[in-house]
Motif scaffolding. Sequence first.
Motif, PDB file in Angstrom:
ATOM      1  N   ASP A 268       0.698  -1.415   0.093  1.00  0.00           N
ATOM      2  CA  ASP A 268       0.115  -0.142   0.125  1.00  0.00           C
ATOM      3  C   ASP A 268       0.756   1.121   0.036  1.00  0.00           C
ATOM      4  OD1 ASP A 268      -2.332  -1.494   0.088  1.00  0.00           O
ATOM      5  OD2 ASP A 268      -2.714  -1.100   2.226  1.00  0.00           O
ATOM      6  N   PHE A 269       1.927   1.074   0.992  1.00  0.00           N
ATOM      7  CA  PHE A 269       2.808   2.203   0.859  1.00  0.00           C
ATOM      8  C   PHE A 269       3.829   2.572  -0.124  1.00  0.00           C
ATOM      9  CE2 PHE A 269       1.073   2.538   5.108  1.00  0.00           C
ATOM     10  CZ  PHE A 269       1.138   3.720   5.540  1.00  0.00           C
ATOM     11  N   PHE A 270       4.202   1.468  -0.953  1.00  0.00           N
ATOM     12  CA  PHE A 270       5.130   1.189  -1.719  1.00  0.00           C
ATOM     13  C   PHE A 270       5.671   2.582  -2.624  1.00  0.00           C
ATOM     14  CE2 PHE A 270       7.139  -0.123  -5.540  1.00  0.00           C
ATOM     15  CZ  PHE A 270       8.442  -0.601  -5.174  1.00  0.00           C
ATOM     16  N   PHE A 348       5.610  -0.481  10.821  1.00  0.00           N
ATOM     17  CA  PHE A 348       5.364  -1.236  11.740  1.00  0.00           C
ATOM     18  C   PHE A 348       4.306  -0.934  12.838  1.00  0.00           C
ATOM     19  CE2 PHE A 348       6.938  -2.777  16.092  1.00  0.00           C
ATOM     20  CZ  PHE A 348       6.535  -4.332  15.755  1.00  0.00           C
ATOM     21  N   LEU A 349       4.210   0.294  12.959  1.00  0.00           N
ATOM     22  CA  LEU A 349       3.014   0.811  13.934  1.00  0.00           C
ATOM     23  C   LEU A 349       1.964   0.616  13.119  1.00  0.00           C
ATOM     24  CD1 LEU A 349       4.059   4.532  14.848  1.00  0.00           C
ATOM     25  CD2 LEU A 349       3.605   2.517  16.179  1.00  0.00           C
ATOM     26  N   SER A 355      -3.004  -5.885  13.343  1.00  0.00           N
ATOM     27  CA  SER A 355      -2.716  -7.192  13.892  1.00  0.00           C
ATOM     28  C   SER A 355      -3.587  -7.235  15.198  1.00  0.00           C
ATOM     29  CB  SER A 355      -1.415  -7.786  14.248  1.00  0.00           C
ATOM     30  OG  SER A 355      -0.783  -6.845  15.299  1.00  0.00           O
ATOM     31  N   LYS A 356      -3.925  -6.246  15.654  1.00  0.00           N
ATOM     32  CA  LYS A 356      -4.806  -6.028  17.108  1.00  0.00           C
ATOM     33  C   LYS A 356      -6.318  -6.292  16.520  1.00  0.00           C
ATOM     34  CE  LYS A 356      -1.781  -4.408  20.524  1.00  0.00           C
ATOM     35  NZ  LYS A 356      -1.167  -3.235  20.908  1.00  0.00           N
ATOM     36  N   ASN A 357      -6.412  -5.071  15.606  1.00  0.00           N
ATOM     37  CA  ASN A 357      -7.743  -5.108  15.009  1.00  0.00           C
ATOM     38  C   ASN A 357      -7.957  -4.148  13.901  1.00  0.00           C
ATOM     39  OD1 ASN A 357     -10.358  -3.615  14.808  1.00  0.00           O
ATOM     40  ND2 ASN A 357     -10.323  -2.630  16.881  1.00  0.00           N
ATOM     41  N   PRO A 358      -8.357  -5.125  12.895  1.00  0.00           N
ATOM     42  CA  PRO A 358      -8.235  -4.461  11.505  1.00  0.00           C
ATOM     43  C   PRO A 358      -8.793  -3.120  11.350  1.00  0.00           C
ATOM     44  CG  PRO A 358      -8.579  -6.913  11.613  1.00  0.00           C
ATOM     45  CD  PRO A 358      -8.622  -6.568  12.843  1.00  0.00           C
ATOM     46  N   PRO A 359     -10.163  -2.920  11.835  1.00  0.00           N
ATOM     47  CA  PRO A 359     -10.460  -1.648  11.438  1.00  0.00           C
ATOM     48  C   PRO A 359      -9.698  -0.284  12.064  1.00  0.00           C
ATOM     49  CG  PRO A 359     -12.154  -3.132  12.269  1.00  0.00           C
ATOM     50  CD  PRO A 359     -11.060  -3.741  12.463  1.00  0.00           C
ATOM     51  N   THR A 360      -9.234  -0.634  13.190  1.00  0.00           N
ATOM     52  CA  THR A 360      -8.213   0.446  13.924  1.00  0.00           C
ATOM     53  C   THR A 360      -7.167   0.481  12.912  1.00  0.00           C
ATOM     54  OG1 THR A 360      -9.072  -0.339  15.725  1.00  0.00           O
ATOM     55  CG2 THR A 360      -7.336   1.068  16.041  1.00  0.00           C
ATOM     56  N   GLY A 361      -6.784  -0.723  12.318  1.00  0.00           N
ATOM     57  CA  GLY A 361      -5.417  -0.726  11.550  1.00  0.00           C
ATOM     58  C   GLY A 361      -5.763   0.275  10.296  1.00  0.00           C
ATOM     59  N   ALA A 362      -6.859  -0.049   9.878  1.00  0.00           N
ATOM     60  CA  ALA A 362      -7.366   0.914   8.562  1.00  0.00           C
ATOM     61  C   ALA A 362      -7.124   2.295   9.099  1.00  0.00           C
ATOM     62  CB  ALA A 362      -8.502   0.426   8.025  1.00  0.00           C
ATOM     63  N   LYS A 363      -7.804   2.679  10.057  1.00  0.00           N
ATOM     64  CA  LYS A 363      -7.862   4.005  10.290  1.00  0.00           C
ATOM     65  C   LYS A 363      -6.356   4.557  10.559  1.00  0.00           C
ATOM     66  CE  LYS A 363     -11.075   4.632  13.486  1.00  0.00           C
ATOM     67  NZ  LYS A 363     -11.677   5.089  14.621  1.00  0.00           N
ATOM     68  N   VAL A 364      -5.436   3.712  11.314  1.00  0.00           N
ATOM     69  CA  VAL A 364      -4.099   3.937  11.564  1.00  0.00           C
ATOM     70  C   VAL A 364      -3.121   4.185  10.207  1.00  0.00           C
ATOM     71  CG1 VAL A 364      -1.922   3.370  12.894  1.00  0.00           C
ATOM     72  CG2 VAL A 364      -3.981   3.312  14.058  1.00  0.00           C
ATOM     73  N   GLU A 365      -3.691   3.462   9.254  1.00  0.00           N
ATOM     74  CA  GLU A 365      -2.806   3.362   8.052  1.00  0.00           C
ATOM     75  C   GLU A 365      -3.061   4.664   7.324  1.00  0.00           C
ATOM     76  OE1 GLU A 365      -3.023  -0.195   5.696  1.00  0.00           O
ATOM     77  OE2 GLU A 365      -2.619   0.700   3.973  1.00  0.00           O
ATOM     78  N   LYS A 366      -4.243   4.918   7.075  1.00  0.00           N
ATOM     79  CA  LYS A 366      -4.666   6.413   6.667  1.00  0.00           C
ATOM     80  C   LYS A 366      -3.835   7.462   7.278  1.00  0.00           C
ATOM     81  CE  LYS A 366      -7.425   9.299   4.359  1.00  0.00           C
ATOM     82  NZ  LYS A 366      -6.560  10.242   4.476  1.00  0.00           N
ATOM     83  N   MET A 369      -0.246   7.301   6.759  1.00  0.00           N
ATOM     84  CA  MET A 369       0.054   7.593   5.009  1.00  0.00           C
ATOM     85  C   MET A 369       0.119   9.037   4.876  1.00  0.00           C
ATOM     86  SD  MET A 369      -1.673   5.768   2.095  1.00  0.00           S
ATOM     87  CE  MET A 369      -1.358   3.986   2.199  1.00  0.00           C
ATOM     88  N   ASP A 370      -1.051   9.814   5.540  1.00  0.00           N
ATOM     89  CA  ASP A 370      -1.054  11.047   5.402  1.00  0.00           C
ATOM     90  C   ASP A 370       0.163  11.900   5.945  1.00  0.00           C
ATOM     91  OD1 ASP A 370      -3.652  11.127   4.360  1.00  0.00           O
ATOM     92  OD2 ASP A 370      -4.770  11.532   6.117  1.00  0.00           O
ATOM     93  N   TYR A 371       0.697  11.352   7.127  1.00  0.00           N
ATOM     94  CA  TYR A 371       1.953  11.736   7.725  1.00  0.00           C
ATOM     95  C   TYR A 371       3.159  11.701   6.853  1.00  0.00           C
ATOM     96  CZ  TYR A 371       5.614  12.015  11.399  1.00  0.00           C
ATOM     97  OH  TYR A 371       6.761  12.430  11.931  1.00  0.00           O
ATOM     98  N   ILE A 372       3.330  10.478   6.214  1.00  0.00           N
ATOM     99  CA  ILE A 372       4.311  10.093   5.434  1.00  0.00           C
ATOM    100  C   ILE A 372       4.455  11.262   4.278  1.00  0.00           C
ATOM    101  CG2 ILE A 372       5.468   8.531   3.784  1.00  0.00           C
ATOM    102  CD1 ILE A 372       5.125   6.581   5.952  1.00  0.00           C
TER     103      ILE A 372
END
Length: 429
Positions: A268-270, A348-349, A355-366, A369-372
Amino acid sequence: MAVKIKINFSRQLSALTSAEREIINSISGLGAKRGERAYIVGGFARDILLGFPNFDIDCVVEGDACALAEEFAKSFGGNIVSVNRKFHTAKIKKDNLTIDIASAREEKYASAGALPIVRSSTIKHDTLRRDFTINAIYISINRGDFGHLSCEKAYLTDLRKGLIRVFHKNSFEDDPTRIFRAVRFAARFGFNIESNTKRLMQKALKDGMLKKISSFRVKRELSLLLKEKNAPEAIEIAFATGLAKAALPGIKKTAVKDLKTARLIWFDFFIYLGEQFNLFLYMLLVLLKDLSCARRKKFVETLNLNKKDTAVLLYPRSRMDKILRGIIKNIPAWRVDADELRDEQLLFLVLLAASKNPPTGAKVEKRVMDYILMLKTKKPFHSSFELMRMGFACEKLGGLTKEITGKRRGGKILSKSQEYGFLVRKLKK
Ligand code: ATP
Ligand code: MG
């Protein structure tokens, strides 16, 4: 995986790119001129037959590889990267291709895991020093029989059946890195490790053969394994064969699932990641995720990585968790804390959350990604020229730029006038 092999090798060779064909024809011509027979072999021959791209052209000559390589570079261009007269090998870079030329040779191992003693020979003997039958398919590039198979047909059968097979019972003792290689190729091509080979491999592992190879070589093999597209499958095979138990102490099978998720996140981040992104380091972070701090430290020490990479792997988990909580709650200050993290840790974050909670993972990913993306764009509003005109000394500009960028990432400077205010205050101090 069902593999189809087209036996018409000359046709396959003519289907290579023009750059590859030109190199092969040049080596063929040089071989004829020098009276030395030349072959393509190794991963290059294997991947031609499998229909996969490979940018490393592996060649063998029954003659002097180093002299041939030097003549090649002189006549056809390319940079000689290395010439190893002891091992009779040479490496040339031409355009985006690497050409490995080796003299057909015999190898003798004085002791397990040691580097071999080498003697020039014929391809018949050269075969026996190779790791697996699928990597010992010799295709002639000599004018008289261009494109002909020059080895046992059985090796092609192994390739067709998808079997990884060693040549003799001491193969893994001679060179225990072949254990990693077997796992790597099995995962990459979806092949099976032939049953006797698997037994020999397990015996070598039981006899502690991995301890005979240097940490440098273990690190290299582990890096190659974790950078494979099928790294999760490779680790799965490592568990099934006993390699994981010997080489990855304390790591649980659950790591396989994490690695699969980690690959998806990386994908996703590639496009946002720079060339300096270290995929090995990221996958290693994921692999070591559930190890206790003490075990992680012990493992990392054995790898002998550089200081910076070691610090990334040993970064306190409590600090990571704090930043992650900030991201989940969307507290802007997390960006300031995250300033000291590398992209590998940011991804990794995302993995930790997913790995704990996929919906939270999606939020964190977004949010990550914005931050990067923001990191890549949030440079100071003021140019170096403007900063100097304001009165900042040239040697101070590096530190100042870093400070402004940090404030911009942390959301403390949002406009040019805010940045100007900050600079004026800074000048008055
Ligand atoms: P890749 O596509 O990953 O490069 P490869 O098979 O080309 O796979 P290389 O490491 O480039 O692997 O090596 C080229 C060839 O040299 C191999 O195909 C194999 O024949 C031989 N070789 C490499 N490493 C070993 C080893 N440890 N023991 C025996 N033969 C080896
Ligand atoms: Mg190769």
